[in-house]
Design a protein around this motif. Structure first.
Motif, PDB file in Angstrom:
ATOM      1  N   ARG A  93       0.695  -1.173  -0.023  1.00  0.00           N
ATOM      2  CA  ARG A  93      -0.032  -0.075  -0.033  1.00  0.00           C
ATOM      3  C   ARG A  93       1.062   1.341  -0.069  1.00  0.00           C
ATOM      4  NH1 ARG A  93      -5.424  -1.036   3.037  1.00  0.00           N
ATOM      5  NH2 ARG A  93      -6.197  -2.929   1.796  1.00  0.00           N
ATOM      6  N   GLY A  94       2.140   1.303   0.220  1.00  0.00           N
ATOM      7  CA  GLY A  94       3.108   2.265   0.101  1.00  0.00           C
ATOM      8  C   GLY A  94       2.942   3.203   1.258  1.00  0.00           C
ATOM      9  N   TYR A  95       2.473   2.930   2.529  1.00  0.00           N
ATOM     10  CA  TYR A  95       2.373   3.563   3.734  1.00  0.00           C
ATOM     11  C   TYR A  95       3.770   4.121   4.163  1.00  0.00           C
ATOM     12  CZ  TYR A  95      -2.443   2.329   4.278  1.00  0.00           C
ATOM     13  OH  TYR A  95      -3.847   2.258   4.010  1.00  0.00           O
ATOM     14  N   ASN A  96       4.061   5.258   4.506  1.00  0.00           N
ATOM     15  CA  ASN A  96       5.349   5.715   5.209  1.00  0.00           C
ATOM     16  C   ASN A  96       5.160   5.092   6.497  1.00  0.00           C
ATOM     17  OD1 ASN A  96       3.764   7.467   6.795  1.00  0.00           O
ATOM     18  ND2 ASN A  96       4.194   9.168   5.075  1.00  0.00           N
ATOM     19  N   LEU A 148       2.089   3.968   8.857  1.00  0.00           N
ATOM     20  CA  LEU A 148       1.896   2.895   9.362  1.00  0.00           C
ATOM     21  C   LEU A 148       1.719   2.533  10.841  1.00  0.00           C
ATOM     22  CD1 LEU A 148       2.828  -0.468   8.689  1.00  0.00           C
ATOM     23  CD2 LEU A 148       4.868   0.146   9.307  1.00  0.00           C
ATOM     24  N   ALA A 149       2.310   3.605  11.448  1.00  0.00           N
ATOM     25  CA  ALA A 149       2.190   3.333  12.927  1.00  0.00           C
ATOM     26  C   ALA A 149       0.796   3.750  13.525  1.00  0.00           C
ATOM     27  CB  ALA A 149       3.318   4.552  13.676  1.00  0.00           C
ATOM     28  N   GLY A 150       0.230   4.846  12.812  1.00  0.00           N
ATOM     29  CA  GLY A 150      -1.141   5.162  12.902  1.00  0.00           C
ATOM     30  C   GLY A 150      -2.237   4.094  12.748  1.00  0.00           C
ATOM     31  N   GLY A 210       7.138   1.883  14.240  1.00  0.00           N
ATOM     32  CA  GLY A 210       6.470   1.388  12.896  1.00  0.00           C
ATOM     33  C   GLY A 210       7.734   0.774  12.182  1.00  0.00           C
ATOM     34  N   ARG A 211       8.777   1.710  12.066  1.00  0.00           N
ATOM     35  CA  ARG A 211      10.089   1.192  11.405  1.00  0.00           C
ATOM     36  C   ARG A 211      10.943  -0.027  11.885  1.00  0.00           C
ATOM     37  NH1 ARG A 211      15.261   2.066  12.083  1.00  0.00           N
ATOM     38  NH2 ARG A 211      14.855   3.672  13.787  1.00  0.00           N
ATOM     39  N   LEU A 212      10.858  -0.033  13.266  1.00  0.00           N
ATOM     40  CA  LEU A 212      11.381  -1.057  14.002  1.00  0.00           C
ATOM     41  C   LEU A 212      10.630  -2.337  13.812  1.00  0.00           C
ATOM     42  CD1 LEU A 212      12.611   0.526  17.224  1.00  0.00           C
ATOM     43  CD2 LEU A 212      14.225  -0.304  15.522  1.00  0.00           C
TER      44      LEU A 212
END
Length: 164
Positions: free
Chosen positions: A125-128, A132-134, A144-146
């Motif tokens: 979906r290409g979420y940043n 993603l965290a939200g 979210g990155r981790l």
């Protein structure tokens, strides 16, 4: 009496899909005829295409990518349909690539549902990381990155174990 468009959008955002179900039932025969004329699709394939388009439309509304209904919803959905058959008629993958993708999909299925969701949001979906965290309920973009990194590492470890 039909629902006003603003109410329709609100209902879609909270998960009420009655509008889409009614739209499908009211327009599937007309859509099938249009798809036969423009894309040489049989009736069943046209109905499946319309369902796919309505699911994508629903996802756009639910994700906030679509913030107001287009003035002519039918034309908007038919425009979406113009793009999908072209993607569906691409040439078949070579056998080795098809096997590799099936293998990776099988490994992906071994991940937990949260990891699957994180990777789907990020890669498909290409979420940043912030979005993603939200979506996942993480404290911030760093979490979210981790999480994405951890899930990707698990997928890689499953791949390594499968090769042994």
């Amino acid at each position: 009496m039909p629902q006003p468009l603003a109410d329709t959008l609100t209902h879609l955002r909270v998960g009420n899909q009655t509008f889409l179900i009614n739209f499908y039932q009211d327009h599937r025969d007309d859509f099938a005829e249009w798809a036969r004329q423009h894309h040489q699709l049989d009736r069943a394939a046209a109905h499946e295409l319309l369902r796919s388009i309505l699911v994508e439309f629903y996802n756009q509304v639910a994700d906030g990518r679509l913030t107001k209904l287009p003035p002519d919803l039918r034309a908007h959905l038919y425009g979406m349909a113009e793009q999908l058959p072209q993607a569906a008629t691409t040439t078949a993958l070579p056998a080795a690539e098809a096997r590799r993708r099936r293998h990776l999909l099988g490994l992906f299925g071994q991940l937990g549902p949260d990891c699957q969701q994180v990777l789907m949001f990020f890669y498909f979906r290409g979420y940043n990381f912030k979005k993603l965290a939200g979506k996942m309920g993480f404290a911030n973009a760093t979490v979210g990155r981790l999480q994405k990194s951890s899930c990707l590492r698990r997928l890689y470890e499953l791949h390594l174990r499968a090769e042994e």
